[in-house]
Design a protein around this motif. Structure first.
Motif: not given
Ligand code: CMP
Length: 142
Positions: A97-110
């Motif tokens: 659900x993380x917006x594009x370009x955010x840390x979680x959108x770019x790096x998080x796995x779960x």
């Protein structure tokens, strides 16, 4: 807007992926300063104390196991509106659900291995900063 401090944790998945520098760059480029930092490997008991507010949640035990699975980088960020700004840069808890370009959108796995933690209020930030750092370890840029 007020100058605030907030606690940031780079979690085991992001430390393992070697993206500490990328994450700190995002903070600095958006006006936040790192005024304290320490790498540490929590025990499950220490992770449990940090996340005590989630004690009754079904994911608590797994969260504690995960947060003690490898080294983390705990930091204090300082800047204008730091609590909300950090949360904006992190993105939603669930990376799907993380917006594009955010840390979680770019790096998080779960939702569990979601790369970063950030305090959710000024009050909780003060408690969370004190969990990891004493006053003489905070180096304000103000
Ligand atoms: P964080 O911002 O560190 O705060 C609590 C953490 O619990 C959260 O990020 C997630 O990594 C983790 N978590 C695991 N499962 C869930 C869930 N179902 N809902 C919310 N948080 C969860």
């Amino acid at each position: 807007m007020a100058i605030q401090r907030t606690l940031s944790i780079i979690k085991p998945d992001a430390v393992a992926k070697n993206v500490i520098g990328d994450i700190i760059r995002r903070f600095e480029e958006n006006g936040l300063s790192v005024i304290a930092a320490r790498m540490l490997h929590l025990s499950a008991e220490e992770a449990g104390r940090f996340y005590a507010v989630h004690k009754e949640r079904p994911f608590y035990k797994d969260l504690c196991a995960y947060m003690s699975s490898g080294p983390i980088l705990a930091m204090v960020l300082e800047g204008q509106n730091a609590v909300a700004l950090n949360r904006q840069l992190m993105g939603a808890t669930n990376p799907k659900e993380a917006e594009a370009g955010t840390i979680r959108a770019d790096h998080a796995e779960s939702i569990e291995a979601n790369s970063v933690h950030g305090s959710d209020s000024v009050e909780n930030a003060a408690t969370e900063v004190a969990f990891f750092f004493g006053d003489i370890e905070l180096h304000s840029r103000r």
